[in-house]
Design a protein around this motif. Structure first.
Motif, mmCIF file in Angstrom:
data_model
loop_
_atom_site.group_PDB
_atom_site.id
_atom_site.type_symbol
_atom_site.label_atom_id
_atom_site.label_comp_id
_atom_site.label_asym_id
_atom_site.label_seq_id
_atom_site.Cartn_x
_atom_site.Cartn_y
_atom_site.Cartn_z
ATOM 1 N N PHE A 94 66.816 76.895 -47.610
ATOM 2 C CA PHE A 94 67.215 78.254 -48.001
ATOM 3 C C PHE A 94 66.216 79.254 -47.430
ATOM 4 O O PHE A 94 65.012 79.048 -47.525
ATOM 5 C CB PHE A 94 67.248 78.381 -49.530
ATOM 6 C CG PHE A 94 68.252 77.467 -50.164
ATOM 7 C CD1 PHE A 94 69.590 77.793 -50.195
ATOM 8 C CD2 PHE A 94 67.845 76.266 -50.734
ATOM 9 C CE1 PHE A 94 70.506 76.957 -50.782
ATOM 10 C CE2 PHE A 94 68.758 75.417 -51.320
ATOM 11 C CZ PHE A 94 70.097 75.763 -51.340
ATOM 12 N N GLU A 98 69.244 83.685 -49.434
ATOM 13 C CA GLU A 98 69.986 82.452 -49.745
ATOM 14 C C GLU A 98 69.433 81.788 -51.009
ATOM 15 O O GLU A 98 70.138 81.026 -51.660
ATOM 16 C CB GLU A 98 69.903 81.477 -48.568
ATOM 17 C CG GLU A 98 70.629 81.961 -47.328
ATOM 18 C CD GLU A 98 70.373 81.083 -46.107
ATOM 19 O OE1 GLU A 98 69.468 80.218 -46.157
ATOM 20 O OE2 GLU A 98 71.056 81.274 -45.104
ATOM 21 N N MET A 99 68.165 82.081 -51.354
ATOM 22 C CA MET A 99 67.550 81.488 -52.550
ATOM 23 C C MET A 99 68.290 81.877 -53.825
ATOM 24 O O MET A 99 68.246 81.156 -54.825
ATOM 25 C CB MET A 99 66.087 81.933 -52.681
ATOM 26 C CG MET A 99 65.140 81.253 -51.723
ATOM 27 S SD MET A 99 65.023 79.484 -51.942
ATOM 28 C CE MET A 99 64.190 79.388 -53.506
ATOM 29 N N THR A 102 71.567 79.014 -54.729
ATOM 30 C CA THR A 102 71.272 77.598 -54.507
ATOM 31 C C THR A 102 72.452 76.702 -54.845
ATOM 32 O O THR A 102 72.525 75.575 -54.368
ATOM 33 C CB THR A 102 70.051 77.162 -55.338
ATOM 34 O OG1 THR A 102 70.282 77.488 -56.702
ATOM 35 C CG2 THR A 102 68.793 77.847 -54.848
ATOM 36 N N GLY A 105 74.198 75.371 -51.793
ATOM 37 C CA GLY A 105 73.527 74.209 -51.211
ATOM 38 C C GLY A 105 73.815 72.940 -51.987
ATOM 39 O O GLY A 105 74.032 71.880 -51.400
ATOM 40 N N ARG A 106 73.827 73.056 -53.329
ATOM 41 C CA ARG A 106 74.129 71.887 -54.166
ATOM 42 C C ARG A 106 75.532 71.374 -53.874
ATOM 43 O O ARG A 106 75.742 70.161 -53.688
ATOM 44 C CB ARG A 106 73.988 72.255 -55.642
ATOM 45 C CG ARG A 106 74.286 71.109 -56.597
ATOM 46 C CD ARG A 106 74.156 71.551 -58.056
ATOM 47 N NE ARG A 106 72.845 72.103 -58.354
ATOM 48 C CZ ARG A 106 71.757 71.382 -58.593
ATOM 49 N NH1 ARG A 106 71.821 70.075 -58.558
ATOM 50 N NH2 ARG A 106 70.614 71.960 -58.869
ATOM 51 N N MET A 128 65.630 70.398 -56.085
ATOM 52 C CA MET A 128 65.027 71.550 -55.425
ATOM 53 C C MET A 128 63.529 71.316 -55.263
ATOM 54 O O MET A 128 62.842 70.972 -56.217
ATOM 55 C CB MET A 128 65.273 72.800 -56.280
ATOM 56 C CG MET A 128 65.064 74.072 -55.576
ATOM 57 S SD MET A 128 66.366 74.364 -54.387
ATOM 58 C CE MET A 128 65.737 75.844 -53.641
ATOM 59 N N ARG A 131 61.643 75.656 -51.048
ATOM 60 C CA ARG A 131 62.811 76.305 -50.451
ATOM 61 C C ARG A 131 63.852 75.297 -49.967
ATOM 62 O O ARG A 131 64.846 75.681 -49.348
ATOM 63 C CB ARG A 131 62.378 77.185 -49.272
ATOM 64 C CG ARG A 131 61.573 78.390 -49.698
ATOM 65 C CD ARG A 131 61.367 79.345 -48.548
ATOM 66 N NE ARG A 131 61.001 80.677 -49.027
ATOM 67 C CZ ARG A 131 61.891 81.608 -49.345
ATOM 68 N NH1 ARG A 131 63.175 81.383 -49.256
ATOM 69 N NH2 ARG A 131 61.472 82.781 -49.768
ATOM 70 N N MET A 133 66.446 71.918 -50.787
ATOM 71 C CA MET A 133 67.131 71.089 -51.771
ATOM 72 C C MET A 133 67.561 69.832 -51.032
ATOM 73 O O MET A 133 68.078 69.922 -49.919
ATOM 74 C CB MET A 133 68.360 71.819 -52.338
ATOM 75 C CG MET A 133 69.069 71.038 -53.422
ATOM 76 S SD MET A 133 70.506 71.905 -54.050
ATOM 77 C CE MET A 133 69.733 73.144 -55.059
#
Length: 143
Positions: A94, A98-99, A102, A105-106, A128, A131, A133
């Protein structure tokens, strides 16, 4: 028989007297060509080492905004690694804003694990770390 008698017999036959279990009462010995025995043992060990496979951890990196084509390419590479018997670490990096998202991303990692499910099993849930994951995939079954 006594140790002296056993040694005499071994010398007669041109062999070595080798103690098999020295703690036994009386100690158990065997007549053999010790040099040949050591050579065959080292040959067996060398053959066993040659057949070993060292499992490596390969890494596949993605970003949350990955497109379908790139995703499929990464998936094919990961499947190739898994078929070879290696573990795969799939990570999403990330950057910046983008953080705040999350969960994207998951979902990406879970979808990756699901699509690689025919050759892999997920070892750990998405986690996580700073940054990044990541998840770990291991080859399914035999290898």
């Amino acid at each position: 028989m006594s140790a002296a008698q056993a040694l005499a017999i071994a010398d007669e036959q041109g062999l070595d007297l080798v103690k098999i279990s020295p703690q036994a009462n009386p100690p158990v010995c065997k007549l053999m060509d010790y040099g040949k025995f050591r050579f065959e043992q080292s040959k067996r060990e060398k053959e066993a080492r040659k057949n070993q496979h060292v499992v490596e951890i390969k890494e596949v990196r993605m970003s949350p905004g990955i497109d379908v084509g790139d995703f499929n390419t990464k998936l094919k590479n990961a499947q190739k690694f898994l078929i070879d018997g290696n573990r795969v670490k799939v990570s999403v990096r990330f950057r910046g804003r983008e953080m705040a998202h999350t969960e994207i991303g998951r979902d990406l990692l879970l979808r990756f694990a699901e699509q690689a499910g025919d050759v892999a099993v997920m070892e750990k849930e998405p986690k996580m770390e700073g940054r990044n994951m990541s998840i770990f995939l291991a080859p399914k079954g035999g290898k």
